[in-house]
Design a protein around this motif. Structure first.
Motif, PDB file in Angstrom:
ATOM      1  N   ALA A  56      17.713  16.369  99.014  1.00  0.00           N
ATOM      2  CA  ALA A  56      16.297  16.722  99.202  1.00  0.00           C
ATOM      3  C   ALA A  56      15.390  15.594  98.721  1.00  0.00           C
ATOM      4  O   ALA A  56      14.378  15.283  99.369  1.00  0.00           O
ATOM      5  N   LEU A  57      15.749  14.973  97.610  1.00  0.00           N
ATOM      6  CA  LEU A  57      14.954  13.858  97.100  1.00  0.00           C
ATOM      7  C   LEU A  57      14.999  12.669  98.056  1.00  0.00           C
ATOM      8  O   LEU A  57      13.968  12.039  98.327  1.00  0.00           O
ATOM      9  N   ALA A  58      16.171  12.375  98.594  1.00  0.00           N
ATOM     10  CA  ALA A  58      16.293  11.263  99.537  1.00  0.00           C
ATOM     11  C   ALA A  58      15.487  11.524 100.804  1.00  0.00           C
ATOM     12  O   ALA A  58      14.809  10.617 101.318  1.00  0.00           O
ATOM     13  N   ILE A  59      15.546  12.751 101.312  1.00  0.00           N
ATOM     14  CA  ILE A  59      14.763  13.086 102.510  1.00  0.00           C
ATOM     15  C   ILE A  59      13.274  12.957 102.223  1.00  0.00           C
ATOM     16  O   ILE A  59      12.511  12.409 103.036  1.00  0.00           O
ATOM     17  N   GLY A  60      12.841  13.435 101.070  1.00  0.00           N
ATOM     18  CA  GLY A  60      11.423  13.348 100.722  1.00  0.00           C
ATOM     19  C   GLY A  60      10.938  11.921 100.568  1.00  0.00           C
ATOM     20  O   GLY A  60       9.854  11.559 101.052  1.00  0.00           O
ATOM     21  N   VAL A  61      11.727  11.094  99.903  1.00  0.00           N
ATOM     22  CA  VAL A  61      11.337   9.693  99.726  1.00  0.00           C
ATOM     23  C   VAL A  61      11.320   8.970 101.066  1.00  0.00           C
ATOM     24  O   VAL A  61      10.402   8.195 101.360  1.00  0.00           O
ATOM     25  N   THR A  62      12.316   9.218 101.906  1.00  0.00           N
ATOM     26  CA  THR A  62      12.365   8.567 103.220  1.00  0.00           C
ATOM     27  C   THR A  62      11.181   8.990 104.083  1.00  0.00           C
ATOM     28  O   THR A  62      10.515   8.142 104.700  1.00  0.00           O
ATOM     29  N   THR A  63      10.917  10.275 104.127  1.00  0.00           N
ATOM     30  CA  THR A  63       9.797  10.763 104.940  1.00  0.00           C
ATOM     31  C   THR A  63       8.472  10.245 104.417  1.00  0.00           C
ATOM     32  O   THR A  63       7.607   9.827 105.200  1.00  0.00           O
ATOM     33  N   GLY A  64       8.299  10.259 103.110  1.00  0.00           N
ATOM     34  CA  GLY A  64       7.053   9.745 102.535  1.00  0.00           C
ATOM     35  C   GLY A  64       6.878   8.262 102.772  1.00  0.00           C
ATOM     36  O   GLY A  64       5.776   7.787 103.059  1.00  0.00           O
ATOM     37  N   GLY A  65       7.976   7.511 102.657  1.00  0.00           N
ATOM     38  CA  GLY A  65       7.897   6.074 102.916  1.00  0.00           C
ATOM     39  C   GLY A  65       7.571   5.767 104.360  1.00  0.00           C
ATOM     40  O   GLY A  65       6.788   4.862 104.651  1.00  0.00           O
ATOM     41  N   MET A  66       8.181   6.533 105.267  1.00  0.00           N
ATOM     42  CA  MET A  66       7.881   6.323 106.687  1.00  0.00           C
ATOM     43  C   MET A  66       6.430   6.688 107.004  1.00  0.00           C
ATOM     44  O   MET A  66       5.767   6.004 107.789  1.00  0.00           O
ATOM     45  N   ALA A  67       5.928   7.745 106.403  1.00  0.00           N
ATOM     46  CA  ALA A  67       4.535   8.130 106.646  1.00  0.00           C
ATOM     47  C   ALA A  67       3.582   7.083 106.095  1.00  0.00           C
ATOM     48  O   ALA A  67       2.576   6.744 106.729  1.00  0.00           O
TER      49      ALA A  67
END
Length: 96
Positions: A56-67
């Motif tokens: 969940a942390l990896a998905i959140g960081v990836t999504t936030g970084g892409m945004a």
């Protein structure tokens, strides 16, 4: 209306129990065994919990970084309420 404590205790000792204690020990031991099983299950599932938190942390960081990256690459939008718009009413009222 004040009763002596010794008198109250002696009345309590003379009274019959209001419920039977047959099987009480068995129920308590079942509860202890159930609690022990719950703790063992929680220990067995601990690695899965840690892994799911990591995913969940990896998905959140990836999504936030892409945004964040996508907002930096897009040109700024001109809107009446935007702070970068030169013709916004708030900038025209300042008088600069």
């Amino acid at each position: 209306m004040r009763d002596d404590l010794d008198h109250l205790i002696s009345r309590l000792a003379d009274a019959r129990p209001d419920r039977s204690l047959d099987g009480f020990e068995h129920v308590v031991l079942q509860g202890v065994a159930r609690r022990r099983d719950d703790i063992q299950a929680a220990r067995a599932l601990a690695p899965i919990r840690v892994a799911s938190i990591g995913v969940a942390l990896a998905i959140g960081v990836t999504t936030g970084g892409m945004a964040a990256a996508s907002t930096l690459t897009q040109p700024p939008q001109i809107s009446p309420f935007s702070t970068v718009a030169h013709l916004a009413p708030s900038t025209l009222l300042e008088g600069e």
